[in-house]
Design a protein around this motif. Structure first.
Motif, short mmCIF file in Angstrom:
data_model
loop_
_atom_site.label_atom_id
_atom_site.label_comp_id
_atom_site.label_asym_id
_atom_site.label_seq_id
_atom_site.Cartn_x
_atom_site.Cartn_y
_atom_site.Cartn_z
N ARG A 55 0.95 -1.24 -0.18
CA ARG A 55 0.08 0.12 0.05
C ARG A 55 1.00 1.17 0.08
O ARG A 55 1.93 1.38 0.75
N SER A 88 0.92 5.41 -1.87
CA SER A 88 0.20 6.54 -2.60
C SER A 88 1.03 6.68 -4.15
O SER A 88 2.36 6.78 -3.81
N THR A 108 -8.33 17.06 -1.97
CA THR A 108 -8.44 18.26 -3.10
C THR A 108 -9.21 17.97 -3.95
O THR A 108 -9.20 16.92 -4.74
C1 LIG Z 1 -7.06 12.65 4.13
C2 LIG Z 1 -6.00 12.50 3.07
C3 LIG Z 1 -6.02 13.57 2.07
C4 LIG Z 1 -4.93 13.69 1.17
N1 LIG Z 1 -5.18 14.50 0.16
C5 LIG Z 1 -4.26 14.50 -0.85
C6 LIG Z 1 -4.17 15.37 -1.85
O1 LIG Z 1 -5.38 16.44 -1.96
N2 LIG Z 1 -3.39 15.27 -2.76
C7 LIG Z 1 -2.40 14.23 -2.94
O2 LIG Z 1 -1.44 14.24 -3.80
N3 LIG Z 1 -2.22 13.36 -1.88
C8 LIG Z 1 -2.99 13.46 -1.04
N4 LIG Z 1 -3.00 12.52 0.16
C9 LIG Z 1 -2.05 11.30 0.08
C10 LIG Z 1 -0.92 11.93 1.05
O3 LIG Z 1 -0.15 12.92 0.85
C11 LIG Z 1 0.04 10.49 1.36
O4 LIG Z 1 -0.88 9.43 1.82
C12 LIG Z 1 1.07 10.67 2.16
O5 LIG Z 1 2.03 11.61 1.62
C13 LIG Z 1 1.74 9.64 2.81
O6 LIG Z 1 2.27 8.67 1.42
P1 LIG Z 1 1.73 7.10 1.44
O7 LIG Z 1 0.16 7.24 1.25
O8 LIG Z 1 2.60 6.72 0.28
O9 LIG Z 1 2.08 6.51 2.81
C14 LIG Z 1 -3.90 12.54 1.12
C15 LIG Z 1 -3.92 11.67 2.11
C16 LIG Z 1 -4.91 11.63 2.91
C17 LIG Z 1 -5.06 10.47 4.09
#
Ligand SMILES: Cc1cc2nc3c(=O)[nH]c(=O)nc-3n(C[C@H](O)[C@H](O)[C@H](O)COP(=O)(O)O)c2cc1C
Length: 212
Positions: A46, A48, A185
């Motif tokens: 998992r 992002s 976003t």
């Molecule tokens: C509630 C929430 C809102 C987020 N909003 C955005 C966003 O608008 N744009 C984006 O690129 N990532 C967004 N993220 C992703 C986070 O940036 C990302 O989960 C964080 O950097 C950790 O990285 P990982 O998911 O790879 O562990 C969001 C994550 C969460 C949980």
């Protein structure tokens, strides 16, 4: 006579355009209930991901993903793969594709058309990578499904319920070899209009989804 023929051709062309702009409901395949990686491997992978290939999800992948997100896993009670506070089942998933937007009907296992327009740029709201994802899921919570309606504590419950669906999506993508990122976003005001949301539905999160 010339004018008559021209008018007929214009009307045909126009009605053809209207038909092309119309969306029809999409029946989803029966979701698979086995497959993918193990649950622990899904947690291991998992992450992002903000880069996707243009390849569309297969019909099976889309069906499996939506079912894992918030589908019916106990038909006898119509309960879902995601829990919800007091079983409000307040979360809806909108599926934004290049050709238009649909609402996921978990009971009918189908996508119902909302608008024949590419809403991904509105979801992107400046983060251009979102428009390269072939599928973008948008999560809402309907506060009218909760006792007390639109209150601060119900908005919090809606956010929690959507957060759980969001995590189902992230883990399902990891397990199915798909790429996604949870996002808050989006252009909420315009999206609410385009998705024809009720005044009680709040936009909470979205997930671009594609292949790595
Ligand atoms: C509630 C929430 C809102 C987020 N909003 C955005 C966003 O608008 N744009 C984006 O690129 N990532 C967004 N993220 C992703 C986070 O940036 C990302 O989960 C964080 O950097 C950790 O990285 P990982 O998911 O790879 O562990 C969001 C994550 C969460 C949980």
């Amino acid at each position: 006579m010339k004018n008559f023929v021209f008018t007929c051709l214009a009307v045909c062309a126009l009605s053809g355009q209207v038909i092309a702009q119309e969306l029809t409901p999409i029946s989803l395949r029966a979701p698979r209930t086995s497959g993918g990686t193990t649950i622990l491997e899904a947690f291991l992978h998992r992450q992002s991901t903000r880069v996707y290939t243009p390849e569309m999800l297969s019909e099976q992948e889309l069906s499996d993903l939506l079912w894992a997100a918030n589908g019916i896993n106990r038909p006898e009670s119509q309960k879902r793969t995601a829990p919800s506070a007091l079983n409000y089942q307040d979360v809806d998933i909108y599926v934004c594709l290049e050709k238009g937007a649909y609402r996921y009907d978990a009971i009918g296992n189908c996508l119902n058309p909302i608008v024949a327009e590419d809403l991904r740029p509105l979801v992107a709201n400046g983060q251009d990578f979102v428009t390269s994802a072939p599928v973008v899921l948008v999560l809402t919570s309907d506060l009218s499904k909760m006792r007390g309606g639109d209150t601060e504590s119900n908005r919090l419950i809606g956010a929690m319920d959507a957060g759980i669906v969001s995590e189902n999506i992230s883990i399902a993508c990891a397990g199915l070899g798909l790429a996604t990122v949870p996002r808050a976003t989006m252009d909420k005001e315009t999206l609410a209009q385009k998705l024809k949301l009720k005044s009680t539905q709040i936009l909470l999160l979205n997930h671009p989804v594609g292949h790595k």
